[in-house]
Scaffold this active site. Structure first.
Site, PDB file in Angstrom:
ATOM      1  N   ARG A 186      44.013  55.612  38.343  1.00 49.68           N
ATOM      2  CA  ARG A 186      43.782  54.568  39.353  1.00 49.68           C
ATOM      3  C   ARG A 186      43.805  53.197  38.699  1.00 49.68           C
ATOM      4  O   ARG A 186      44.366  52.244  39.241  1.00 49.68           O
ATOM      5  CB  ARG A 186      42.466  54.806  40.078  1.00 49.68           C
ATOM      6  N   CYS A 246      34.113  49.346  40.215  1.00 49.77           N
ATOM      7  CA  CYS A 246      34.685  50.680  40.457  1.00 49.77           C
ATOM      8  C   CYS A 246      35.480  50.591  41.750  1.00 49.77           C
ATOM      9  O   CYS A 246      36.068  49.557  42.060  1.00 49.77           O
ATOM     10  CB  CYS A 246      33.600  51.744  40.517  1.00 49.77           C
TER      11      CYS A 246
END
Length: 288
Positions: A186, A246
């Site tokens: 990611r 995050c």
């Protein structure tokens, strides 16, 4: 909870995690409040799982409900008044010893730990290894909804624990440490983001420290030496008060918990990639 006391189970001041065996020894202490802060990224409701089996005396800390509902970003930090009201409904006082856990091992409990700390609580810990560790240590479970009596919670928000977009931008421009706790694919933009409408990639200058690398396969926090090495390998000075990010501000709390284990502080970018990756005026880069 009953009125049993067990002074020997009191944690050292500032110790951010507690083992299942130590929690077992403390179970029943008058000022102990246990909270299940489980939340599922795939949308699976966590409350029914809590009611099917939880640590005796625990209440359910709903990360979605205890958030700022006026903000379109997911589960943002609520106001002090809202947090105080909802924590009080769970039977929690700011002076209690608070232990939070989740059903995964160590995943979303760190976010609840950080929230209580941001609201001024001194005696808050994460159960190392979560519910699986509790069961492995011989802990029993109870079923049904929690029945905690409402109490008063006085929030005392700490300054400097939450970073906004402008602060993160300034930190990146100054070359300060911003840690991205998402997985490497990611971070690199090699896979699509799980939330629709978000660009893939990362903030320019951010460093990738996937939260899973701070945990054992059993969901326990790694030993201090291994935590220190994880930060050192990224060229991060734990004493530099890094900003952690995050996907949506939940697992960013895990590197902050690891920093606390090492005796250091950090800051959480509450909007995280849900904000940065969803805007048109933020720069996004790809690659490792």
């Amino acid at each position: 909870m009953n009125s049993k006391t067990n002074p020997g189970s009191e944690p050292a001041r500032g110790d951010p995690i507690v083992s299942a065996s130590d929690l077992l020894a403390a179970l029943g202490d008058q000022d102990l409040r246990i909270l299940d802060a489980s939340w599922h990224l795939d949308g699976t409701p966590a409350r029914p799982i809590f009611e099917a089996g939880h640590i005796p005396g625990a209440a359910f800390f709903d990360l979605e409900a205890i958030s700022d509902h006026t903000d379109p970003l997911p589960h943002m930090m609520p106001s002090a008044n809202q947090f105080a009201e909802q924590a009080g409904r769970l039977g929690v006082s700011e002076t209690d010893r608070i232990v939070v856990y989740d059903t995964f091992g160590l995943f979303t409990a760190a976010r609840a730990w950080w929230m209580f700390r941001a609201m001024g609580c001194e005696r808050v810990q994460v159960l190392d290894g979560g519910l699986p560790a509790w069961i492995a240590a011989g802990g029993t479970l109870e079923t049904g909804p929690a029945g905690a009596a409402t109490t008063a919670f006085a929030a005392r928000p700490r300054s400097g624990m939450i970073a906004g977009l402008d602060q993160v931008r300034a930190a990146l421009e100054a070359g300060e440490t911003v840690l991205d706790a998402r997985g490497a694919p990611r971070f690199a933009g090699a896979v699509p983001e799980p939330r629709a409408g978000l660009r893939a990639g990362h903030m320019p200058g951010a460093r990738n420290l996937p939260f899973a690398e701070l945990l054992t396969p059993e969901g326990l926090m790694r030993p201090r030496a291994e935590l220190q090495a994880a930060f050192t390998d990224r060229g991060v000075d734990p004493d530099s008060c890094p900003i952690a990010s995050c996907g949506s501000g939940v697992t960013a709390a895990i590197p902050l918990l690891a920093l606390a284990v090492l005796g250091h502080e950090g800051v959480l970018y509450d909007g995280s990639w849900a904000e940065w990756g969803g805007r048109s005026d933020t720069e996004v880069v790809t690659g490792p």
